[in-house]
Design a protein around this motif. Structure first.
Motif, short mmCIF file in Angstrom:
data_model
loop_
_atom_site.label_atom_id
_atom_site.label_comp_id
_atom_site.label_asym_id
_atom_site.label_seq_id
_atom_site.Cartn_x
_atom_site.Cartn_y
_atom_site.Cartn_z
N PHE A 40 0.97 -1.25 -0.12
CA PHE A 40 -0.14 -0.03 -0.01
C PHE A 40 0.82 1.20 0.08
N ASP A 41 0.59 2.22 -0.98
CA ASP A 41 0.96 3.39 -0.96
C ASP A 41 0.51 4.03 0.45
N ILE A 42 0.86 5.33 0.68
CA ILE A 42 0.11 6.09 1.97
C ILE A 42 -0.62 7.19 1.52
N ASP A 43 0.20 8.30 1.16
CA ASP A 43 -0.49 9.40 0.80
C ASP A 43 -1.43 9.11 -0.52
N GLY A 44 -2.57 9.73 -0.42
CA GLY A 44 -3.65 9.37 -1.40
C GLY A 44 -4.19 7.80 -1.63
N VAL A 45 -3.70 7.35 -0.75
CA VAL A 45 -4.42 5.96 -0.53
C VAL A 45 -5.08 5.45 0.91
N GLY A 311 -2.02 2.05 -5.36
CA GLY A 311 -1.32 3.49 -5.38
C GLY A 311 -2.14 4.43 -6.00
N ASP A 312 -2.01 5.92 -5.64
CA ASP A 312 -2.47 6.91 -6.31
C ASP A 312 -1.90 7.67 -7.38
N ASN A 313 -0.65 7.38 -7.60
CA ASN A 313 0.26 8.07 -8.26
C ASN A 313 0.72 7.21 -9.77
N SER A 316 4.88 6.84 -9.97
CA SER A 316 5.67 6.29 -8.94
C SER A 316 5.00 4.81 -8.58
N ASP A 317 3.67 4.81 -8.15
CA ASP A 317 3.11 3.50 -7.55
C ASP A 317 3.10 2.40 -8.62
N ILE A 318 2.33 2.93 -9.77
CA ILE A 318 1.99 1.99 -10.80
C ILE A 318 2.92 1.79 -11.68
#
Ligand code: G3P
Ligand code: MG
Length: 371
Positions: A40-45, A311-313, A316-318
């Motif tokens: 899990f990403d943190i900011d935005g998730v 992720g939300d970005n 970076s995440d995806i």
């Protein structure tokens, strides 16, 4: 709402709410998804801003940890964030209480955590650490064994004229070290979190990279060579999602500014080493962390895994998850927006409204069961 990156399917949303079932009693016939794991990403998730934990986040982590009784046993997960600026242990404790689950030592990877191994070669050498609030990044550096970690406030205290646009506050005076930097050959600069004073920090990084033997107040004659001082950056995000409804500039935007100023003043490309998502070093480090966590809970650390990165970005995440061979779930609670069905630059396995819809989709995909 869920959208595989090629088409929309709204029905599933309703059914998910209506039929909450569990993966233990009714479903003894459904094999437990042994290979399933989440990152899990943190900011935005899980959060939007420092103090705003999304309700879906708590529910999802209670589901996966098995504490809501819907799973016969926990499904492994870890948190991988480009955020940071606080020692890992401190952040893990804070997140555990915010998210309502006890995170293990290998369940949190901050932007600078992979530096833990990388900085070993600098442990006995003087380095400049940039970013974060107060002297928190000095504490991060020291937690990784860096014995001579200096911060901008130490330099301003030594020679305020080096950047006379900002004076030290009383608070900064209290923790700034008294150092004679004319005797300190800085060997590296670590940007460990978003910086609070871009002007000051751009000036000090420029000074350090252009100094002779890393001695502030000097300039290398031959500016064409890149010099010996290494610059390491921990997070490439140009934008991130806080509790402001529109994305905010991140450490990546600071780097772009630094690159432009370095080019304008030296004619050279800024030399730097980048860590953080989407880069391989961070995903390799995270994979090892996840497997250390598996063995810490008595599971076989070498089991083949189907990891879903949420992720939300996209950048970076995806991008990082796709490159690492993980499945990826892009959520709409952060940087990514698709009011007109925009297809993100890095295509995820699926797009979901939020982390809860995404996790339920992944469990359904792996088990055929609607929770
Ligand atoms: O500064 C943090 C930001 O860049 C994004 O953090 O948790 O979304 O990777 P995160
Ligand atoms: Mg994020």
């Amino acid at each position: 709402m869920l959208r595989s990156s090629r088409r929309r399917t709204t029905e599933i949303f309703k059914s998910t709410l209506a039929s909450r079932r569990s993966l233990n009693s009714h479903s003894s016939s459904v094999p437990f998804p042994e290979k399933l794991a989440f990152a899990f990403d943190i900011d935005g998730v899980l959060k939007q801003g420092h103090h705003n934990v999304l309700p879906q986040a708590k529910r999802v982590l209670q589901l996966l940890s098995g504490s809501d009784g819907r799973l016969s046993k926990p499904i492994p997960f870890l948190l991988i964030t480009n955020g940071g600026g606080v020692p890992d242990e401190e952040r893990r404790a804070a997140l555990s209480s915010e998210l309502g689950v006890q995170l293990g030592p290998d369940q949190l990877v901050q932007s600078h955590t992979p530096l833990r191994d990388y900085v070993k070669k600098y442990q006995e050498k003087p380095v400049l650490v940039i970013g974060g609030a107060g002297e928190s990044c000095r504490r991060v550096a020291e937690s990784y064994g860096l014995k001579h970690a200096y911060i901008p406030q130490d330099i301003i205290k030594w020679r305020p004229a080096i950047w006379d646009r900002t004076q030290l506050t009383k608070g900064e005076e209290s923790f700034a070290k008294t150092v004679d930097f004319s005797q300190i050959p800085l060997s590296a600069v670590f940007v460990m979190h978003d910086t609070h004073d871009w002007g000051r920090d751009i000036m000090l990084i420029l000074d350090t990279l252009s100094a002779k033997d890393g001695i502030l107040g000097t300039r290398r004659e031959n500016r064409d060579d890149q010099g010996e001082v290494e610059l390491v950056l921990s997070n490439a995000d140009v934008e991130w999602r806080s509790d402001w409804p529109i994305s905010r500039l991140g450490q990546g935007a600071f780097r772009l500014s630094l690159e432009a100023v370095y080019k304008a003043t030296t004619g050279l490309q800024l030399p730097y080493k980048q860590f953080g998502k989407p880069f391989k070093a961070t995903y390799d480090f995270s994979e090892l962390s996840l497997r250390r966590y598996l063995s810490s809970v008595g599971r076989n650390p070498d089991v083949p895994l189907n990891v879903y990165m949420v992720g939300d970005n996209p950048a970076s995440d995806i991008a990082g998850a796709n490159a690492h061979g993980w499945s990826s779930i892009l959520v709409r609670t952060g940087v990514f927006r698709d009011p007109n069905g925009e297809v993100p630059e890095h295509e995820p396995t699926v797009i979901a409204d939020d982390v809860e819809k995404g996790v339920e989709w992944a469990i359904r995909r792996e088990t055929g069961l609607i929770l």
